[in-house]
Design a protein around this motif. Structure first.
Motif, PDB file in Angstrom:
ATOM      1  N   UNK A 134     -10.180 -19.483  87.543  1.00  0.00           N
ATOM      2  CA  UNK A 134     -11.241 -20.210  88.500  1.00  0.00           C
ATOM      3  C   UNK A 134     -11.177 -21.499  87.862  1.00  0.00           C
ATOM      4  N   UNK A 135     -10.874 -22.381  88.593  1.00  0.00           N
ATOM      5  CA  UNK A 135     -11.273 -23.858  87.928  1.00  0.00           C
ATOM      6  C   UNK A 135     -11.824 -24.698  88.946  1.00  0.00           C
ATOM      7  N   UNK A 136     -12.922 -25.325  88.369  1.00  0.00           N
ATOM      8  CA  UNK A 136     -13.885 -26.149  89.401  1.00  0.00           C
ATOM      9  C   UNK A 136     -14.772 -27.122  88.617  1.00  0.00           C
ATOM     10  N   UNK A 137     -15.284 -28.085  89.114  1.00  0.00           N
ATOM     11  CA  UNK A 137     -16.374 -28.913  88.600  1.00  0.00           C
ATOM     12  C   UNK A 137     -17.646 -28.496  88.460  1.00  0.00           C
ATOM     13  N   UNK A 138     -17.961 -27.196  88.482  1.00  0.00           N
ATOM     14  CA  UNK A 138     -19.267 -26.376  88.110  1.00  0.00           C
ATOM     15  C   UNK A 138     -20.057 -26.998  89.126  1.00  0.00           C
ATOM     16  N   UNK A 139     -19.793 -27.293  90.350  1.00  0.00           N
ATOM     17  CA  UNK A 139     -20.719 -27.800  91.488  1.00  0.00           C
ATOM     18  C   UNK A 139     -20.643 -26.660  92.635  1.00  0.00           C
ATOM     19  N   UNK A 140     -20.197 -25.611  92.263  1.00  0.00           N
ATOM     20  CA  UNK A 140     -20.409 -24.455  93.351  1.00  0.00           C
ATOM     21  C   UNK A 140     -21.223 -23.204  92.925  1.00  0.00           C
ATOM     22  N   UNK A 141     -21.646 -22.502  93.637  1.00  0.00           N
ATOM     23  CA  UNK A 141     -22.141 -21.149  93.463  1.00  0.00           C
ATOM     24  C   UNK A 141     -21.388 -20.054  93.486  1.00  0.00           C
TER      25      UNK A 141
END
Length: 612
Positions: A572-579
């Motif tokens: 999983x790769x994201x900008x840490x702006x999800x739940x």
């Protein structure tokens, strides 16, 4: 009760049945529809007949034209297509005059087939296990089907297996100052053979299929070759590729195709367009029992209202087979630069993301529609997209359908330019098995691709065998929130298998440019999803593969109960702006919360898919 089921029942004095999963056993028709008409079509029918069960019409077009001039206000006429093959000589078009009608395969799902293919016969031996046959065609064709599967355009290097695009050659730098070149490919001496007939300066040249961009493996181009330069070991192309051939001095993977001199492997073919001769090398060395079909059309069904305010609406197609459409000689994903479309837009960057005007079609294409049902379809062997929803389409349902051997995307929703109208929304895609996508366009392959579209529900879906994505949701990172429209989408009970097979810097579930402004409220949800291993070909030079990749923003999502298999980068790769709740890339994952028995297609799925 669906909006078209009542018309089916009212028009037929038949026992209750299940057809295509979309028309289930029903109760009596509602009041006021007792006199709905029912019409019949059969491959051996006659358009001079009355269109009754005992004396059916011959073509769906005749049924359409007849119903256009008959009033059916307050009623849903049903056109029953008998089992058999209906040859599509021209794209079958429906517009706003055709609203309010149901077309159904009356003998069961997939039994009535709208076929854009034409059988090639008269094969004679040529040489080296190759056979040839005359083809009486007015236009060239760009793919071929043998025994229900896609044949391979004669190529070098030869395809490693039916399941792979590799192996490839690799472009080299022509001169130090030419790293940004997009219409010339440098090659290593010995990779190409000067004796190859590449059709230089003709209207039927050989082609490159190339992952342009060097170390990037994001998009593929299929580009005709203008001419080779054997002295300088380079080839000039007819059109620019999406990206340059080199990136940080790393070359692009490619293969050469479409020359008789390259036809040396079983299941390869070559069309000699000038002489209208088709060459094919069959498996097993014989044409006995082989059924070869050439595509005659790029589209089978075009469902199009006149404008977004004058739409085709309330029309249904249930249980139809749709097969054997064509590709194109030159393909590139989108325009190269913002503004290249030549049209003025608020967010002209979308030019780089959408299909060029010449490429806006699928085997089934919807434009300016509302309340369209496509259920129980068996859509197979397409040159390009399976089902393509372009611009203004809402409340479209695609359900209970098998899509397989698709040239590009299985289902593509391409909404409008950002900030110019939220007209692509509230669609439902459910109980779908989408198998082998991107066979001819691996670089932008997806089982379902959603662009600038919101309030859609995607559930009980299997996507299997894709060079790139399983499911993608995209907008533009430059766009102000609220003008990209890709919000309020719900994804549930999804299984993505064998994705990322030939590309990198991707996710089996992928988003791009969604919700880039603070505070990132939750506006899209993903739950109960399984992603199996995401492992690319060894030749893939890009950064790794991921289960979920939230690219260029990718915020405002809720992920719950997600399981990812082995990947070559992060799960999983994201900008840490999800739940994220209960996912196997974080500690404390509880597999007991996974509803494995509900993930994928439902038990009611109308086509056999076990063992695939």
């Amino acid at each position: 009760m669906s909006r078209f089921a009542a018309g089916v029942l009212a028009g037929l004095a038949l026992p209750a049945l299940v057809l295509g999963g979309g028309v289930a056993a029903r109760a009596a028709a509602p009041a006021g529809q007792d006199n709905c008409s029912s019409f019949w079509v059969a491959p051996d029918g006659d358009n001079r007949a009355p269109g009754t069960e005992s004396k059916p019409w011959k073509t769906i077009e005749h049924a359409r034209d007849t119903l256009r001039i008959r009033s059916h206000a307050g009623c849903t006429p049903v056109v029953n297509l008998r089992a058999g093959t209906y040859l599509v000589d021209k794209t079958i078009t429906f517009d706003d005059r055709d609203s309010g009608v149901t077309y159904r395969s009356v003998d069961g799902p997939g039994r009535a087939v709208l076929d854009a293919g034409r059988e090639v016969t008269g094969w004679t031996p040529y040489q080296d296990g190759i056979f040839k046959a005359k083809v009486d065609v007015d236009q060239p064709f760009y793919t071929l089907y043998v025994d229900g599967a896609r044949a391979t355009t004669a190529r070098y290097p030869n395809q490693r297996s039916d399941e792979e695009w590799a192996p490839y050659l690799k472009s080299v730098l022509i001169e130090p100052e030419k790293e940004a070149i997009r219409d010339q490919v440098g090659f290593t001496e010995g990779d190409w053979d000067e004796t190859w007939n590449l059709g230089s300066y003709t209207d039927w040249p050989a082609q490159l299929m190339i992952w342009s961009g060097g170390s990037w493996s994001w998009f593929t181009d299929t580009v005709p070759i203008k001419n080779p330069d054997w002295k300088d070991n380079k080839v000039t192309l007819d059109y620019w590729t999406r990206y340059a051939m080199m990136n940080s001095r790393s070359g692009s993977r490619y293969f050469v195709q479409n020359s008789l001199d390259l036809l040396d492997a079983e299941d390869e073919y070559y069309l000699d367009w000038a002489n209208k001769e088709l060459y094919y090398k069959p498996r097993g060395g014989t044409m006995d029992g082989k059924r070869v079909l050439r595509p005659a059309q790029t589209q089978v069904l075009s469902l199009a209202g006149v404008t977004p305010t004058r739409r085709l609406h309330d029309i249904a197609f249930d249980g139809l087979g749709i097969a054997n459409t064509d590709f194109m000689q030159w393909y590139r994903s989108g325009w190269i630069s913002a503004g290249d479309s030549g049209q003025k837009h608020k967010y002209k960057e979308y030019d780089r993301q959408i299909e060029m005007t010449r490429n806006r079609y699928g085997a089934v294409t919807l434009t300016n529609t509302r309340n369209v049902d496509l259920t129980g379809l068996h859509l197979r062997d397409t040159g390009y997209h399976g089902v393509y929803l372009l611009s203004a389409n809402d409340h479209v349902t695609i359900a209970d359908s098998l899509l397989e051997n698709i040239g590009a995307d299985g289902i593509k929703v391409e909404g409008p330019y950002p900030g110019e109208g939220d007209v692509a929304n509230h669609n439902t895609f459910t109980n779908l098995y989408i198998d082998h996508v991107g066979e001819l366009v691996p670089g932008d392959a997806a089982g379902i691709e959603l662009m600038d579209t919101g309030s859609n529900k995607i559930s009980h879906v299997v996507v299997k065998h894709s060079a790139r994505y399983g499911i993608s949701l995209e907008a533009r990172p430059e766009v102000k929130d609220g003008e990209g429209y890709a919000v309020n989408n719900e994804f549930s009970y999804i299984r993505l298998e064998k994705t990322g097979l030939d590309s990198g810097d991707m996710g089996a579930f992928y988003t791009y440019g969604i919700d880039n402004q603070e505070p990132h409220p939750i506006q899209n949800t993903v739950r109960q999803m399984v992603v199996t291993d995401v492992i690319p070909d060894d030749s893939m030079p890009d950064s790794g593969t991921r289960g979920v990749h939230m690219d260029a923003g990718g915020c405002g999502f809720s992920f719950s109960d997600i399981e990812i298999g082995t990947v070559t980068d992060d799960k999983y790769q994201s900008y840490q702006c999800n739940e994220v709740t209960n996912a196997n890339w974080v500690a404390g994952f509880d597999p007991g919360r996974m509803e494995y028995d509900k993930i994928g297609v439902l038990p009611s799925f109308p086509y056999p898919v076990e063992g695939r």
